[in-house]
Design an enzyme around this catalytic site. Sequence first.
Site, short mmCIF file in Angstrom:
data_model
loop_
_atom_site.label_atom_id
_atom_site.label_comp_id
_atom_site.label_asym_id
_atom_site.label_seq_id
_atom_site.Cartn_x
_atom_site.Cartn_y
_atom_site.Cartn_z
N ASN A 110 -5.79 -5.28 -0.13
CA ASN A 110 -5.83 -4.69 1.22
C ASN A 110 -4.60 -5.13 1.98
O ASN A 110 -4.04 -6.20 1.70
CB ASN A 110 -7.09 -5.21 1.94
N HIS A 112 -3.39 -6.02 5.85
CA HIS A 112 -3.97 -6.35 7.15
C HIS A 112 -2.83 -6.67 8.12
O HIS A 112 -1.92 -7.44 7.77
CB HIS A 112 -4.90 -7.56 7.01
N SER A 139 -0.13 -8.90 6.07
CA SER A 139 -0.48 -9.62 4.85
C SER A 139 -1.08 -8.65 3.84
O SER A 139 -1.90 -7.80 4.22
CB SER A 139 -1.54 -10.69 5.16
N ASP A 148 -11.35 -9.88 5.39
CA ASP A 148 -9.95 -10.29 5.57
C ASP A 148 -9.71 -11.76 5.19
O ASP A 148 -8.85 -12.42 5.78
CB ASP A 148 -9.49 -10.05 7.02
C1 GRF Z 1 -2.26 -0.36 9.17
O1 GRF Z 1 -1.79 -1.02 10.31
C2 GRF Z 1 -2.88 -1.34 8.22
O2 GRF Z 1 -2.32 -2.61 8.28
C3 GRF Z 1 -4.31 -1.41 8.74
O3 GRF Z 1 -4.60 -0.11 9.16
C4 GRF Z 1 -3.41 0.58 9.49
C5 GRF Z 1 -3.39 1.82 8.66
O4 GRF Z 1 -2.34 2.67 8.99
N1 GRF Z 1 -5.17 -1.97 7.73
P1 GRF Z 1 -2.01 3.93 8.11
O5 GRF Z 1 -3.27 4.79 8.05
O6 GRF Z 1 -1.59 3.45 6.76
O7 GRF Z 1 -0.90 4.64 8.85
#
Ligand code: GRF
Length: 229
Positions: A110, A112, A139, A148
């Site tokens: 994932n 984050h 991260s 997370d």
């Molecule tokens: C990103 O900021 C990611 O870190 C978080 O959700 C957002 C997703 O953005 N988990 P996108 O849909 O990839 O534009």
Amino acid sequence: MSEQPRLVVLASGRGSNFQAILNAIKQQRLAATLGAMISDRAGAGALELAANQDVDTVCIEPRHFSGRDDYEKALMTAIDGFAPHWVVLAGFMRVLGANLVHHYLGRMINIHPSLLPRHRGLNTHRRVLEAGESDHGASVHFVTPALDSGPVIAQVRMRVAEDDTADTLADRLLPLEHRLYPATLALLLDHRVELRDEDICIDDQTIAAPLRLGRDLDDDGRLVRPGER
Ligand code: GRF
């Protein structure tokens, strides 16, 4: 020629991280194939992006199921239908249950938007400002049952400016996420990285801290050895 590793990406929103991964594949910076984009929201931009670029799409909305267990069974069946080597969460806005997480343990990651372990959960940009922190980042971590909290493979860092708002932080961080995710995936696909209990091993060596993009890891997922910095 051996088969390339297959990714399945899960996203709930606009899908810009999904697009960054797809771009890296198209530009042959990432030696992988994209099995599918799976979403829990019919209106997700990520689904449209994928469909427009000939990536298989699946939408499984929780409202059609009686509860989380049923939903996650269907989700697992859909994911496994593409036989992925890696399951990549890119803005998938659901907390996943232990059964599903264990099924993909060590091959589900994932991204984050914080320097974990700081700021798990939502509203990370606002919380960085409220805490008066001078740095921020993103991260990539292995997914484990606690939200997370899985071991962090790699991070990207940036400075917080005095006039930053939550929106400017998010805007400035996103392009860095788009570099971090493909680079981390490239490293993983090189078979160098393994999750062993709570530790991350690279080439059989436990890493003491997450790799930092631009310092320990380049944009193509190559490790930068200390002497080469
Ligand atoms: C990103 O900021 C990611 O870190 C978080 O959700 C957002 C997703 O953005 N988990 P996108 O849909 O990839 O534009």
